[in-house]
Design an enzyme around this catalytic site. Structure first.
Site, short mmCIF file in Angstrom:
data_model
loop_
_atom_site.label_atom_id
_atom_site.label_comp_id
_atom_site.label_asym_id
_atom_site.label_seq_id
_atom_site.Cartn_x
_atom_site.Cartn_y
_atom_site.Cartn_z
N GLU A 8 0.79 -1.22 0.00
CA GLU A 8 0.00 0.00 0.00
C GLU A 8 0.83 1.28 0.00
O GLU A 8 0.47 2.24 -0.64
CB GLU A 8 -0.94 0.00 1.20
CG GLU A 8 -2.18 -0.83 0.93
CD GLU A 8 -2.97 -1.10 2.19
OE1 GLU A 8 -3.25 -0.15 2.92
OE2 GLU A 8 -3.30 -2.28 2.42
N ASP A 84 -2.28 -4.47 3.26
CA ASP A 84 -2.28 -4.75 4.69
C ASP A 84 -3.15 -5.96 5.07
O ASP A 84 -4.14 -6.24 4.41
CB ASP A 84 -2.75 -3.50 5.45
CG ASP A 84 -1.70 -2.39 5.40
OD1 ASP A 84 -0.55 -2.69 5.05
OD2 ASP A 84 -2.05 -1.23 5.71
N TYR A 286 1.52 -5.32 12.71
CA TYR A 286 0.45 -4.52 12.13
C TYR A 286 -0.44 -3.89 13.21
O TYR A 286 -0.84 -4.56 14.16
CB TYR A 286 -0.40 -5.40 11.20
CG TYR A 286 -1.36 -4.61 10.37
CD1 TYR A 286 -0.92 -3.53 9.63
CD2 TYR A 286 -2.71 -4.94 10.34
CE1 TYR A 286 -1.78 -2.79 8.87
CE2 TYR A 286 -3.59 -4.20 9.56
CZ TYR A 286 -3.12 -3.12 8.83
OH TYR A 286 -4.00 -2.39 8.09
#
Ligand SMILES: [Zn+2]
Length: 590
Positions: A8, A84, A286
């Site tokens: 991303e 993600d 994350y």
């Protein structure tokens, strides 16, 4: 030749490139490449009659990126879609796949919870197909939000002013703040009295005991005070015990935001920005997650780290369970390498990393043990009961990492049936108090409430809070939220008209989106169960403000401007083309 990895963000691309090596070329899609069209039937980008089929268009600013991605795809042997590891990321990968599939290169999806050598290697070794259920869940959320935003906002604008907006979660968030203000306005303080006695044991060691009750007025309080002043006292019971508090789980998104807001007054928005950067630069796992699970290797590292620092560790690793097994696919937020300290960073990142580090380590430490003491004292003739007690840390456990005082139990040694006496110049004090209204929301408190009530996703809280402020529905004074008059007005109207304003209903939709993500609920059924009653409520809301009904489909008729002046047109245009002249109120064309 080379495999293309699409992520991303450019920062993430740079980090992955470092670990993936020259056999891979890593490029960034800069987030979503497409979004729902602002056209099509009723201008909402969704074909409601055809199973709520979305119509996606390339985002204008992304045309160049898509062209670049296509060029790179042509040059590569295969493509790995590495947006993600969440529903939003899965949707981005699905859109990339549908955009690039005609190029004819094999395409697979990979995910990384941590951007480290290990994380990159594992991801590349485990390519998979796009998870259609995750995509369906993301799409259902997007469609729900679009339906509410694009259909309920015009209702507000028709009757209450230009530039107003309703949002499925945004309006519920505003409602929390409006409701709280109402509670405060309607709050009636109640009087009560607190009575305290200074007592001493036979060795003249003093302590304070509290009358066990809350007399409601001065007369009762004075009577109790007089009783106590004339009485003698015996220790009726002593309860000494230990209380254990287990180490808290490692951080999830919502908790991280709450801690940053409460302890550092760093907003959810700033927190997420710093965390994003830390993830992309390999420092943490994350940051959008609701899972408290940690990788077994990471737990091993934490235990070793704790020992190295000279603390004792539990015999076996602490287990922190998720509420729902579906969350186990993800991981908690934790450092990727505990030997990296926050000193290597600065600004918000230093603070956010420090908190993540501390909480992850703490999650594997020993529990805190408190000593607690509860003493009950009886007045011999009036039989009034006084209570004293305290709590102090016996073994600090995981609190070793936090700046916490041990505290002390401020009560001398006492034995059961021991006589104690009033002591001091003013041995009994009665104080008037009033109950307080609930406090206005601070950001931390609001974030906590949203999480508790299961409203929306923690990853979007930051945006939502910013939005209701910019729209002038709430006002932030210091760290406290107040509703504006505008916020109150539109909230009242929306609450009157729509079930989506119900807080439990919003939570129920959140559960349903989770069910779609795990394949237990059909996306179209869920959307239709939402839309059918919503549309009826919408029509009713228009009608209650005097809008005419379309003779053909029952939708509200709205005033439109045409070449020949104003006329009524069906709000379901273009799926319904019914119009009426304003003068005669007659249908002139269908
Ligand atoms: Zn119509």
């Amino acid at each position: 030749m080379k495999a293309l990895i699409i992520v991303e963000s450019p920062a993430k691309a740079k980090s992955i490139q470092k670990y993936a090596g020259d056999d891979y070329r890593v490029v960034a899609s800069i987030g979503h490449i497409c979004d729902l069209a602002k056209g099509g039937k009723m201008g909402i980008g969704i074909d409601i009659e055809k199973d709520f089929r979305p119509r996606y268009v390339i985002i204008e600013d992304q045309v160049k990126t898509v062209k670049m991605l296509a060029e790179e795809a042509h040059k590569a042997d295969s493509i790995l879609l590495c947006s993600d590891p969440d529903r939003e990321g899965e949707a981005i990968s699905a859109h990339l796949l549908s955009r690039l599939k005609d190029i004819g290169k094999p395409m697979k999806r990979i995910t990384m919870h941590e951007i480290t050598k290990k994380g990159v290697k594992e991801a590349i070794a485990n390519p998979r197909d796009i998870d259609k259920e995750l995509v369906a869940s993301q799409e259902a959320r997007r469609i729900l939000d679009r339906l509410v935003g694009f259909l309920a906002s015009p209702f507000l604008m028709t009757f209450f002013g230009k530039n107003l907006s309703a949002g499925r979660v945004q309006s519920v968030l505003t409602r929390l703040i409006v409701d709280r203000e109402k509670e405060i306005d309607e709050f009636k303080p109640e009087e009560y009295w607190v009575i305290q006695a200074n007592l001493a044991n036979v060795k003249s060691e003093t302590f304070v005991a509290k009358y066990d009750g809350k007399p409601a007025n001065k007369e009762t309080a004075s009577k109790i005070k007089a009783d106590l002043l004339a009485d003698t006292f015996l220790v009726k019971s002593i309860e000494a015990a230990e209380e254990k508090r287990k180490a808290p789980p490692p951080l999830i998104t919502a908790k991280l935001q709450q801690i940053m807001s409460k302890s550092f007054t760093i907003s959810a928005e700033r927190t997420m920005k710093a965390a994003q950067s830390l993830y992309e630069r390999s420092f943490i796992t994350y940051m959008r997650t609701d899972s408290v699970r940690a990788n077994p290797d990471a737990i091993k590292d934490a235990r070793a780290w704790i020992k190295e620092q000279g603390y004792e560790i539990p015999k076996t690793a602490n287990a922190h369970k998720n509420k729902d097994a579906a969350q186990d696919a993800h991981e908690c937020i934790r450092p990727t390498d505990l030997s990296v300290s926050s000193d290597t960073l600065d600004g918000d990142e230093e603070k956010v990393y420090g908190v993540i580090h501390k909480h992850f380590v703490a999650s594997q430490m020993l529990p805190v043990i408190y000593n607690t003491l509860k003493v009950s004292i009886e007045a011999q003739s009036s039989k009034h009961i006084l209570k004293a007690g305290g709590k102090a840390i016996k073994i600090k456990g995981y609190l070793e990492l936090f700046d916490v005082e041990n505290g002390a139990i401020d009560i001398p040694n006492l034995t059961k049936n021991e006589a104690v006496n009033l002591a001091g110049k003013e041995p009994v004090v009665a104080e008037q108090k009033f109950t307080q209204p609930p406090p206005r929301y601070s950001e931390a408190h609001l974030l906590e409430t949203l999480e508790k009530k299961n409203i929306g996703r923690p990853s979007t809280f930051a945006d939502l809070l910013a939005k209701i402020g910019t729209r002038n529905y709430v006002e932030r004074r210091g760290n406290t939220f107040y509703p504006t008059e505008l916020g109150k007005t539109i909230t009242n109207e929306l609450v009157k008209a729509f079930s989506f304003m119900d807080i439990n209903y919003t939570a129920l939709l959140e559960d349903k989106l989770d069910l779609i993500a795990t394949g237990k609920l059909d996306r179209t059924k869920m959307l239709s169960d939402f839309y059918v009653p919503f549309k009826l409520e919408l029509n009713k809301a228009y009608a209650s403000h005097g809008a005419k009904e379309c003779p053909k489909c029952g939708s509200p008729m709205l005033e439109r401007e045409g070449k020949a002046g104003s006329f009524y047109g069906c709000s379901a245009y273009p799926s319904c083309r019914s119009t009426m002249s304003i003068d005669s109120n007659q249908t002139v064309s269908i």
